[in-house]
Design an enzyme around this catalytic site. Structure first.
Site, PDB file in Angstrom:
ATOM      1  N   HIS A   1      15.578  -1.479 -22.088  1.00  0.00           N
ATOM      2  CA  HIS A   1      14.581  -2.371 -21.500  1.00  0.00           C
ATOM      3  C   HIS A   1      13.317  -2.351 -22.357  1.00  0.00           C
ATOM      4  O   HIS A   1      13.015  -1.335 -23.001  1.00  0.00           O
ATOM      5  CB  HIS A   1      14.264  -1.933 -20.060  1.00  0.00           C
ATOM      6  CG  HIS A   1      13.427  -2.933 -19.330  1.00  0.00           C
ATOM      7  ND1 HIS A   1      12.056  -2.962 -19.428  1.00  0.00           N
ATOM      8  CD2 HIS A   1      13.781  -3.964 -18.531  1.00  0.00           C
ATOM      9  CE1 HIS A   1      11.597  -3.977 -18.703  1.00  0.00           C
ATOM     10  NE2 HIS A   1      12.611  -4.595 -18.144  1.00  0.00           N
TER      11      HIS A   1
ATOM     12  N   GLU B   1      14.582 -11.017 -22.998  1.00  0.00           N
ATOM     13  CA  GLU B   1      13.293 -11.022 -22.296  1.00  0.00           C
ATOM     14  C   GLU B   1      12.159 -10.929 -23.316  1.00  0.00           C
ATOM     15  O   GLU B   1      11.934  -9.842 -23.880  1.00  0.00           O
ATOM     16  CB  GLU B   1      13.161  -9.794 -21.385  1.00  0.00           C
ATOM     17  CG  GLU B   1      14.129  -9.710 -20.252  1.00  0.00           C
ATOM     18  CD  GLU B   1      13.644  -8.731 -19.183  1.00  0.00           C
ATOM     19  OE1 GLU B   1      13.574  -9.137 -18.031  1.00  0.00           O
ATOM     20  OE2 GLU B   1      13.326  -7.577 -19.510  1.00  0.00           O
TER      21      GLU B   1
HETATM   22  O1  G3P Z   1      13.405  -6.130 -16.006  1.00  0.00           O
HETATM   23  C1  G3P Z   1      12.827  -7.308 -15.591  1.00  0.00           C
HETATM   24  C2  G3P Z   1      11.584  -7.576 -16.272  1.00  0.00           C
HETATM   25  O2  G3P Z   1      11.215  -6.895 -17.355  1.00  0.00           O
HETATM   26  C3  G3P Z   1      10.936  -8.860 -16.037  1.00  0.00           C
HETATM   27  O3  G3P Z   1       9.880  -8.531 -15.233  1.00  0.00           O
HETATM   28  O4  G3P Z   1       8.144  -8.927 -13.635  1.00  0.00           O
HETATM   29  O5  G3P Z   1       8.527 -10.543 -15.471  1.00  0.00           O
HETATM   30  O6  G3P Z   1      10.161 -10.376 -13.618  1.00  0.00           O
HETATM   31  P1  G3P Z   1       9.137  -9.666 -14.449  1.00  0.00           P
END
Ligand code: G3P
Length: 221
Positions: A93, A140
């Protein structure tokens, strides 16, 4: 065709730890038999109580280390996590990066069928991870994590490009996207872009009305 995955990372949010984690899980359970597979990636401290309380939501670890039983102070040893009820894990992560060898070693020691979602910051990292054959890759962009704008709006091409790149390397790897995902429209757009689900946190963990958010997240599936 598997159901889309909605993977909620509880992180170390106070609203998603200990008793609050149990409450959040209880809310998720109401949607666990719906159109999406719901997963809660929880603190290692909460694996046992949450896995005992869950029926329709998969309980995953947020991280695991490729170590055995023995002299590994503070590491998250996989067989122990599994015995505490973890049925899958996140790895790499953005908030807990590891060398790619860590992911490789971990995948070797986990049993077949134990889902692993390796996180990637960009297309290049996703491609490198795809070579290892994890179950899922979640792309992400770190700068969008915890923000109000979903990756599906801010940078849709990173999602579609990651899907194309990962499938070219290994068609069996399923791609998720995350960062800023908040609602059903974001989930629907993620699927249109070729993702097979989403990874999210604050949209759920910081929600004032968790039920409304969960209901909306799966409403367009
Ligand atoms: O693991 C999920 C994450 O990093 C995204 O976080 O708060 O943007 O949904 P968020």
């Amino acid at each position: 065709m598997s159901k889309p995955l909605v993977l909620v990372n509880f992180k170390t949010y106070q609203t998603a730890s200990g008793d609050a984690a149990l409450n959040l899980l209880e809310a998720m359970e109401q949607y666990g038999n719906g159109p999406a597979t719901l997963v809660a990636a929880v603190s290692a401290f909460d694996l046992s109580p949450l896995s005992s309380a869950s029926s329709s939501v998969e309980i995953w670890s947020q991280h695991l280390d490729p170590v055995g039983l023995g002299g590994y102070t503070g590491w998250l040893e996989p067989t122990t996590a599994r015995s505490r009820g973890a049925v899958g894990t996140l790895i790499n992560h953005a908030e807990h990066k590891v060398p790619i060898e860590h992911v490789e070693e971990l995948l070797k020691m986990l049993p077949d069928g134990f889902p692993v979602c390796a996180c990637a910051a960009d297309v290049e990292e996703a491609k490198a991870l795809a070579e290892l054959g994890p179950t899922f890759i979640a792309v992400e962009p770190p700068e969008l994590i915890g923000g109000d704008i979903s990756v599906t709006t801010a940078d849709p091409s990173i999602v579609s490009d990651t899907v194309a790149a990962v499938k070219a390397v290994n068609p069996s790897v399923r791609v998720l996207c995350g960062a800023g995902v908040k609602n059903g429209m974001d989930v629907a757009t993620a699927l249109e872009l070729g993702a097979e689900g989403v990874l999210l946190a604050s949209g759920v963990t910081k929600a004032t009305d968790v039920h409304a958010v969960l209901k909306d997240l799966v409403a367009q599936l």
